[in-house]
Design a protein around this motif. Structure first.
Motif, mmCIF file in Angstrom:
data_model
loop_
_atom_site.group_PDB
_atom_site.id
_atom_site.type_symbol
_atom_site.label_atom_id
_atom_site.label_comp_id
_atom_site.label_asym_id
_atom_site.label_seq_id
_atom_site.Cartn_x
_atom_site.Cartn_y
_atom_site.Cartn_z
ATOM 1 N N GLU A 32 0.821 -1.197 0.000
ATOM 2 C CA GLU A 32 0.000 0.000 0.000
ATOM 3 C C GLU A 32 0.861 1.256 0.000
ATOM 4 O OE1 GLU A 32 -3.274 0.023 -0.366
ATOM 5 O OE2 GLU A 32 -3.287 -2.150 -0.474
ATOM 6 N N THR A 33 2.024 1.179 -0.650
ATOM 7 C CA THR A 33 2.909 2.334 -0.752
ATOM 8 C C THR A 33 3.317 2.528 -2.200
ATOM 9 O OG1 THR A 33 4.875 0.994 -0.345
ATOM 10 C CG2 THR A 33 3.839 1.994 1.578
ATOM 11 N N GLU A 81 2.914 6.284 1.754
ATOM 12 C CA GLU A 81 1.655 5.561 1.884
ATOM 13 C C GLU A 81 0.720 5.980 0.753
ATOM 14 O OE1 GLU A 81 -1.526 4.623 5.461
ATOM 15 O OE2 GLU A 81 -0.157 6.299 5.640
#
Length: 56
Positions: free
Chosen positions: A3-4, A18
């Motif tokens: 999720e980055t 992020e």
């Protein structure tokens, strides 16, 4: 899945951020852009490597 995302600043610094609008939008407004892993890996070739004019 992570999720980055990798972001590059206008000065060239790369940072893992992020992947949320609250984090990404301020950076993008400031001129940051998303980059891929291939763009982060430095190119170790000489700057003139691949220049077809040098082959003449």
């Amino acid at each position: 899945m992570t999720e980055t995302v990798l972001m590059r600043s206008p000065e060239g610094d790369v940072q893992e951020v992020e992947a949320k609008p609250a984090k990404l939008v301020p950076l993008m407004v400031a001129g940051w852009r998303q980059v891929s892993e291939e763009e982060v890996t430095p190119d170790v070739r000489r700057a003139d490597a691949g220049n077809p004019d040098l082959l003449r």
